[in-house]
Design a protein around this motif. Structure first.
Motif, PDB file in Angstrom:
ATOM      1  N   LYS A 157      -3.258   0.358  15.390  1.00  0.00           N
ATOM      2  CA  LYS A 157      -4.449   0.863  14.706  1.00  0.00           C
ATOM      3  C   LYS A 157      -5.736   0.159  15.179  1.00  0.00           C
TER       4      LYS A 157
ATOM      5  N   ASP B 135      -6.715  -5.216   6.447  1.00  0.00           N
ATOM      6  CA  ASP B 135      -6.802  -3.849   5.920  1.00  0.00           C
ATOM      7  C   ASP B 135      -6.736  -2.817   7.042  1.00  0.00           C
TER       8      ASP B 135
ATOM      9  N   LYS C 174      -2.934  -2.306   8.088  1.00  0.00           N
ATOM     10  CA  LYS C 174      -1.969  -1.965   7.048  1.00  0.00           C
ATOM     11  C   LYS C 174      -1.494  -0.516   7.198  1.00  0.00           C
ATOM     12  N   MET C 175      -0.197  -0.297   7.023  1.00  0.00           N
ATOM     13  CA  MET C 175       0.364   1.057   7.021  1.00  0.00           C
ATOM     14  C   MET C 175       0.237   1.639   5.616  1.00  0.00           C
ATOM     15  N   SER C 176       0.053   2.949   5.549  1.00  0.00           N
ATOM     16  CA  SER C 176       0.141   3.618   4.252  1.00  0.00           C
ATOM     17  C   SER C 176       1.612   3.585   3.823  1.00  0.00           C
ATOM     18  N   PHE C 177       1.867   3.888   2.569  1.00  0.00           N
ATOM     19  CA  PHE C 177       3.250   3.923   2.092  1.00  0.00           C
ATOM     20  C   PHE C 177       4.071   4.910   2.926  1.00  0.00           C
ATOM     21  N   GLU C 178       3.493   6.067   3.204  1.00  0.00           N
ATOM     22  CA  GLU C 178       4.196   7.103   3.978  1.00  0.00           C
ATOM     23  C   GLU C 178       4.478   6.631   5.405  1.00  0.00           C
ATOM     24  N   GLU C 179       3.518   5.945   6.017  1.00  0.00           N
ATOM     25  CA  GLU C 179       3.736   5.407   7.362  1.00  0.00           C
ATOM     26  C   GLU C 179       4.856   4.366   7.352  1.00  0.00           C
TER      27      GLU C 179
END
Length: 154
Positions: free
Chosen positions: A149, A5, A8-13
């Protein structure tokens, strides 16, 4: 929070990452059951990854038999820099000459540099388009990672 977790990239990233990178590795199922991996140049159109290749290529033969493809775009050399997007997709093969030529011009413009008009490549690409197909990869599932991250901790 799990390590998975945390990276993980956000959708935008993920979308921004796909927009900045230049090569996708496409995995299809060969007729002998072994994965067939090939790099492709690509572009994202309306949230869907597209590429083009020769219509007689092995990856096209594989996709005609089984439209499932796994795509991976990755970057980084050191563990703490690794990032990427893996997409499980279903491919659609476009053979219409105008569709293939217009996509080929768009793809050529992307790799020619920012702000380049695809129309300037259309006539040149039309000569190649008869032997090529455009591949539209409809996303079914996504996995992402960005080890940056973790801020150097493992």
């Amino acid at each position: 929070m799990s390590r998975r977790d945390q990276i993980k990239m956000s959708f935008e990233e993920g979308e921004a990452f796909l927009a900045e990178e230049r090569t996708v590795v496409c995995a299809t199922a060969g007729r002998d059951g072994w994965p067939h991996l090939m790099p492709l140049w690509y572009t994202v159109r309306g949230g869907t990854l597209w590429a083009w290749t020769y219509g007689a290529s092995q990856k096209v033969k594989n996709l005609e038999r089984d439209p499932k493809a796994t795509l991976q775009v990755e970057a980084g050399t050191e563990y703490q820099e690794l990032r990427g997007v893996m997409l499980k997709t279903e491919a659609r093969i476009h053979r219409d000459l105008d569709t293939v030529a217009r996509f080929g011009a768009e793809l050529t413009a992307r790799y020619a540099g920012e702000g380049v008009d695809p129309e300037q490549f259309l006539e040149v690409v039309k000569r190649q388009a008869a032997k090529r197909v455009a591949l539209e990869f409809r996303e079914l599932e996504r996995a992402t990672w960005d080890h940056r991250k973790l801020a150097g901790t493992y």
